[in-house]
Write an enzyme that holds these catalytic residues in place. Structure first.
Site, PDB file in Angstrom:
ATOM      1  N   GLY A  14       0.774  -1.241   0.000  1.00  0.00           N
ATOM      2  CA  GLY A  14       0.000   0.000   0.000  1.00  0.00           C
ATOM      3  C   GLY A  14       0.802   1.286   0.000  1.00  0.00           C
ATOM      4  O   GLY A  14       0.313   2.326   0.446  1.00  0.00           O
ATOM      5  N   SER A  15       2.027   1.256  -0.550  1.00  0.00           N
ATOM      6  CA  SER A  15       2.797   2.510  -0.539  1.00  0.00           C
ATOM      7  C   SER A  15       2.224   3.521  -1.539  1.00  0.00           C
ATOM      8  O   SER A  15       2.265   4.731  -1.292  1.00  0.00           O
ATOM      9  CB  SER A  15       4.280   2.256  -0.801  1.00  0.00           C
ATOM     10  N   ASN A  16       1.679   3.051  -2.648  1.00  0.00           N
ATOM     11  CA  ASN A  16       1.021   3.997  -3.581  1.00  0.00           C
ATOM     12  C   ASN A  16      -0.241   4.579  -2.955  1.00  0.00           C
ATOM     13  O   ASN A  16      -0.514   5.770  -3.102  1.00  0.00           O
ATOM     14  CB  ASN A  16       0.705   3.310  -4.911  1.00  0.00           C
ATOM     15  N   MET A  94      -3.773  -7.387  -7.076  1.00  0.00           N
ATOM     16  CA  MET A  94      -3.141  -8.472  -7.828  1.00  0.00           C
ATOM     17  C   MET A  94      -4.126  -9.347  -8.602  1.00  0.00           C
ATOM     18  O   MET A  94      -3.852 -10.519  -8.837  1.00  0.00           O
ATOM     19  CB  MET A  94      -2.300  -9.333  -6.876  1.00  0.00           C
ATOM     20  N   ARG A  95      -5.263  -8.792  -8.987  1.00  0.00           N
ATOM     21  CA  ARG A  95      -6.221  -9.591  -9.745  1.00  0.00           C
ATOM     22  C   ARG A  95      -6.677  -8.860 -11.003  1.00  0.00           C
ATOM     23  O   ARG A  95      -6.759  -7.635 -11.010  1.00  0.00           O
ATOM     24  CB  ARG A  95      -7.440  -9.919  -8.884  1.00  0.00           C
ATOM     25  N   ILE A  96      -6.982  -9.666 -12.021  1.00  0.00           N
ATOM     26  CA  ILE A  96      -7.467  -9.108 -13.280  1.00  0.00           C
ATOM     27  C   ILE A  96      -8.961  -8.822 -13.141  1.00  0.00           C
ATOM     28  O   ILE A  96      -9.691  -9.629 -12.567  1.00  0.00           O
ATOM     29  CB  ILE A  96      -7.195 -10.106 -14.428  1.00  0.00           C
ATOM     30  N   ASN A 111      -4.661   2.313 -13.280  1.00  0.00           N
ATOM     31  CA  ASN A 111      -3.692   1.415 -12.648  1.00  0.00           C
ATOM     32  C   ASN A 111      -2.304   2.030 -12.720  1.00  0.00           C
ATOM     33  O   ASN A 111      -2.033   2.858 -13.599  1.00  0.00           O
ATOM     34  CB  ASN A 111      -3.702   0.066 -13.389  1.00  0.00           C
ATOM     35  N   HIS A 113       1.748   0.890 -13.083  1.00  0.00           N
ATOM     36  CA  HIS A 113       2.565  -0.271 -13.447  1.00  0.00           C
ATOM     37  C   HIS A 113       4.039   0.125 -13.389  1.00  0.00           C
ATOM     38  O   HIS A 113       4.411   1.190 -13.891  1.00  0.00           O
ATOM     39  CB  HIS A 113       2.191  -0.748 -14.861  1.00  0.00           C
ATOM     40  N   ASP A 149      -2.463  -4.726 -18.446  1.00  0.00           N
ATOM     41  CA  ASP A 149      -1.624  -3.517 -18.537  1.00  0.00           C
ATOM     42  C   ASP A 149      -1.615  -2.928 -19.953  1.00  0.00           C
ATOM     43  O   ASP A 149      -0.583  -2.437 -20.412  1.00  0.00           O
ATOM     44  CB  ASP A 149      -0.185  -3.837 -18.078  1.00  0.00           C
TER      45      ASP A 149
HETATM   46  C1  GRF Z   1       3.816  -1.210  -7.318  1.00  0.00           C
HETATM   47  O1  GRF Z   1       5.112  -1.424  -7.792  1.00  0.00           O
HETATM   48  C2  GRF Z   1       2.845  -1.044  -8.461  1.00  0.00           C
HETATM   49  O2  GRF Z   1       3.407  -0.432  -9.565  1.00  0.00           O
HETATM   50  C3  GRF Z   1       2.472  -2.471  -8.787  1.00  0.00           C
HETATM   51  O3  GRF Z   1       2.414  -3.118  -7.543  1.00  0.00           O
HETATM   52  C4  GRF Z   1       3.249  -2.437  -6.603  1.00  0.00           C
HETATM   53  C5  GRF Z   1       2.375  -2.066  -5.457  1.00  0.00           C
HETATM   54  O4  GRF Z   1       3.094  -1.487  -4.403  1.00  0.00           O
HETATM   55  N1  GRF Z   1       1.239  -2.495  -9.545  1.00  0.00           N
HETATM   56  P1  GRF Z   1       2.334  -0.802  -3.215  1.00  0.00           P
HETATM   57  O5  GRF Z   1       1.362  -1.834  -2.642  1.00  0.00           O
HETATM   58  O6  GRF Z   1       1.622   0.408  -3.741  1.00  0.00           O
HETATM   59  O7  GRF Z   1       3.396  -0.437  -2.213  1.00  0.00           O
END
Ligand code: GRF
Length: 215
Positions: A14-16, A94-96, A111, A113, A149
């Protein structure tokens, strides 16, 4: 200004999500995180949401490994709707996705990537880039379509690959850019500056910005 209500789907760290929450709390993006939904019960991202005072919901994914089953996808849509979500942001989810969420939020699912798409889609993008030997890679925010993607690209940022990079050092350099461009892209959508024309995403100048003065 009205703030865009974003629902964030997560599976892990969850860093994003944190970058979006922080920029939103600082008031420098016109975005509220309305709800965070995870397919993994103990995802750290859920803890980050709770700490920020944002509704954090675990919704089991159903019987498949790489996608949500139809029943689960219906429950995801219901939850997003209940929280008034306008745009869905996948952040390490992590799911489509299949028709349920993509139909309900057509053209409004985004999304992040960790590569310069269309290079290195799918899993382990940073490893793919290292193994391929590219000199530059980066991060991409894109609209989600039914492929992996493959949707129209909103923003990208490039980072150099150093000879002595490891998976960890390269991933960290890319992640820094992810945290910068993901909130930025959501803010552009919030300010209605983004339009999709075929495969291309056009970004309008901000309101009030004049034309460049002649040279
Ligand atoms: C990130 O590298 C993002 O680009 C990819 O999964 C990772 C998720 O990281 N889709 P976080 O959970 O946001 O830290």
């Amino acid at each position: 200004m009205k703030r865009l209500q974003v629902g964030v789907l997560v599976s892990g760290r969850g860093s994003n999500l944190q970058a979006i929450l922080d920029r939103s709390a600082d008031g420098d993006i016109a975005v509220d995180v309305a709800v965070v939904v995870s397919d993994v019960e103990d995802a750290h991202a859920l803890e980050r949401a709770r700490r920020a005072g944002v509704p954090a919901v675990y919704l089991p994914p159903g019987r498949f490994r790489t996608r949500l089953d139809d029943e689960a996808e219906r429950r995801y849509v219901e939850t997003l709707d209940e929280h008034g979500v306008e745009v869905v942001a996948l952040a390490g989810f992590m799911r489509i996705l299949h028709r349920g969420i993509l139909d309900r939020f057509a053209g409004r699912v985004v999304n992040i990537h960790p590569a310069l798409l269309p290079s290195f889609p799918g899993l382990d993008a940073q490893r793919q880039a290292l193994e391929h030997g590219v000199k530059w890679t980066g991060a991409t925010v894109h609209f989600v379509d039914a492929g992996v993607d493959s949707g129209p690209i909103i923003l990208q940022a490039a980072v150099p690959v150093a000879d002595d990079d490891t998976l960890e050092t390269l991933s960290a350099r890319i992640l820094e850019e992810e945290h910068r461009i993901y909130p930025e892209a959501l803010d552009l959508i919030a300010r209605d500056r983004v339009s999709i024309e075929g495969r291309r995403v056009l970004i309008r100048r901000p309101e009030g910005a004049g034309e460049e003065p002649p040279a």
